[in-house]
Design an enzyme around this catalytic site. Structure first.
Site, PDB file in Angstrom:
ATOM      1  N   HIS A 259       0.850  -1.195   0.000  1.00 44.10           N
ATOM      2  CA  HIS A 259       0.000   0.000   0.000  1.00 44.10           C
ATOM      3  C   HIS A 259       0.886   1.246   0.000  1.00 44.10           C
ATOM      4  O   HIS A 259       2.110   1.140   0.159  1.00 44.10           O
ATOM      5  CB  HIS A 259      -0.929   0.006   1.233  1.00 44.10           C
ATOM      6  CG  HIS A 259      -0.208  -0.024   2.527  1.00 44.10           C
ATOM      7  ND1 HIS A 259      -0.184  -1.117   3.352  1.00 44.10           N
ATOM      8  CD2 HIS A 259       0.551   0.918   3.137  1.00 44.10           C
ATOM      9  CE1 HIS A 259       0.538  -0.862   4.408  1.00 44.10           C
ATOM     10  NE2 HIS A 259       1.006   0.372   4.302  1.00 44.10           N
TER      11      HIS A 259
HETATM   12  C1  T46 Z   1       2.579   1.130   7.057  1.00 41.78           C
HETATM   13  C2  T46 Z   1       3.371  -0.103   7.332  1.00 41.78           C
HETATM   14  C3  T46 Z   1       4.815   0.165   7.519  1.00 41.78           C
HETATM   15  C4  T46 Z   1      -5.055  -0.068  13.087  1.00 41.78           C
HETATM   16  O1  T46 Z   1      -6.190  -0.347  13.521  1.00 41.78           O
HETATM   17  N1  T46 Z   1      -4.366   1.008  13.593  1.00 41.78           N
HETATM   18  C5  T46 Z   1      -3.117   1.343  13.168  1.00 41.78           C
HETATM   19  O2  T46 Z   1      -2.537   2.326  13.657  1.00 41.78           O
HETATM   20  C6  T46 Z   1      -2.518   0.554  12.138  1.00 41.78           C
HETATM   21  C7  T46 Z   1      -1.131   0.912  11.605  1.00 41.78           C
HETATM   22  C8  T46 Z   1      -3.213  -0.526  11.632  1.00 41.78           C
HETATM   23  N2  T46 Z   1      -4.448  -0.826  12.115  1.00 41.78           N
HETATM   24  C9  T46 Z   1      -5.146  -2.022  11.591  1.00 41.78           C
HETATM   25  C10 T46 Z   1      -5.537  -1.990  10.128  1.00 41.78           C
HETATM   26  C11 T46 Z   1      -5.509  -3.456   9.756  1.00 41.78           C
HETATM   27  O3  T46 Z   1      -6.765  -4.037  10.085  1.00 41.78           O
HETATM   28  O4  T46 Z   1      -4.249  -3.130  11.727  1.00 41.78           O
HETATM   29  C12 T46 Z   1      -4.456  -4.063  10.677  1.00 41.78           C
HETATM   30  C13 T46 Z   1      -3.140  -4.365   9.960  1.00 41.78           C
HETATM   31  O5  T46 Z   1      -2.735  -3.190   9.214  1.00 41.78           O
HETATM   32  P1  T46 Z   1      -1.996  -3.296   7.794  1.00 41.78           P
HETATM   33  O6  T46 Z   1      -2.469  -4.484   7.062  1.00 41.78           O
HETATM   34  O7  T46 Z   1      -2.116  -1.966   7.127  1.00 41.78           O
HETATM   35  O8  T46 Z   1      -0.488  -3.556   8.260  1.00 41.78           O
HETATM   36  P2  T46 Z   1       0.825  -3.470   7.370  1.00 41.78           P
HETATM   37  O9  T46 Z   1       1.898  -4.136   8.143  1.00 41.78           O
HETATM   38  O10 T46 Z   1       0.596  -3.946   5.984  1.00 41.78           O
HETATM   39  O11 T46 Z   1       1.126  -1.882   7.267  1.00 41.78           O
HETATM   40  C14 T46 Z   1       1.485  -1.154   8.423  1.00 41.78           C
HETATM   41  C15 T46 Z   1       0.727   0.178   8.462  1.00 41.78           C
HETATM   42  O12 T46 Z   1      -0.686  -0.062   8.372  1.00 41.78           O
HETATM   43  C16 T46 Z   1       1.135   1.101   7.349  1.00 41.78           C
HETATM   44  O13 T46 Z   1       0.662   2.400   7.647  1.00 41.78           O
HETATM   45  O14 T46 Z   1       3.087   2.073   6.459  1.00 41.78           O
HETATM   46  O15 T46 Z   1       2.889  -0.877   8.430  1.00 41.78           O
END
Ligand code: T46
Length: 170
Positions: free
Chosen positions: A84
């Site tokens: 993303h």
């Molecule tokens: C990024 C990379 C480096 C929340 O509820 N609150 C939060 O502050 C965050 C960061 C995530 N979430 C929830 C959203 C999803 O349901 O946690 C779940 C996993 O998030 P995501 O799939 O986006 O995780 P990554 O590891 O792909 O990405 C994360 C960050 O979301 C993103 O901002 O830059 O780490």
């Protein structure tokens, strides 16, 4: 021939801790761009036999105010996350334990950064597509972010990201 309209952004982290600064140069005619991310040194105090203490302070070391800290733990080796970009969010990524590869993509090119040093950080301040690979199992990825969690700030489709980027520079 160089076009008349050029923009240049020099975003400083902190002169004393900056180890690399990348500049975005946009020439409307030639459309010359370099990817805008920076590796920075996080202030660290090393004590013989006692390990290392690293720190940064919002308003002093950071070019943006920190509103949120999050961290990712318990990830197996070779696992990938991300896929993303963010529209406006600015982030400092660092890895206090282990080794994580971050691939940044501006829609045209990719660059690979290895985070494996607790005193080094990666600042991303513009929309860049990111993929993270856990090289060492259970490496810890910590992030200091400029804003609260907002799912509307995410672009999770690569083609939409490329369209968003191209519109940014027209
Ligand atoms: C990024 C990379 C480096 C929340 O509820 N609150 C939060 O502050 C965050 C960061 C995530 N979430 C929830 C959203 C999803 O349901 O946690 C779940 C996993 O998030 P995501 O799939 O986006 O995780 P990554 O590891 O792909 O990405 C994360 C960050 O979301 C993103 O901002 O830059 O780490």
């Amino acid at each position: 021939m160089l076009g008349s309209e050029k923009k240049s952004y020099n975003i400083l982290f902190d002169k004393s801790t900056l180890i690399e600064r990348r500049t975005v140069k946009i020439n409307k005619d030639l459309c010359v761009k370099t990817m805008n991310y920076r590796m920075v040194e996080i202030r660290s105090i090393h004590s013989q036999g006692l390990g290392s203490l690293s720190f940064f302070e919002s308003g002093r070391d950071m070019s943006f105010e920190i509103k949120r800290i999050y961290y990712i733990t318990g990830v197996p080796a070779n696992f990938k996350r991300g896929y993303h970009a963010h529209k406006t969010l600015k982030q400092l990524l660092f890895c206090p334990y282990g080794s994580i590869e971050i691939i940044l993509d501006d829609g045209e090119r990719k660059e690979s950064i290895i985070l494996n040093d607790s005193s080094k950080g990666l600042i991303i301040e513009e929309p860049l597509w990111r993929e993270m690979t856990w090289i060492v199992k259970e490496s810890v990825l910590c992030v200091a972010a400029s804003d609260y969690y907002d799912q509307n700030d995410y672009i999770r489709d690569y083609n939409s990201f490329r369209v968003y980027r191209s519109q940014m520079y027209t």
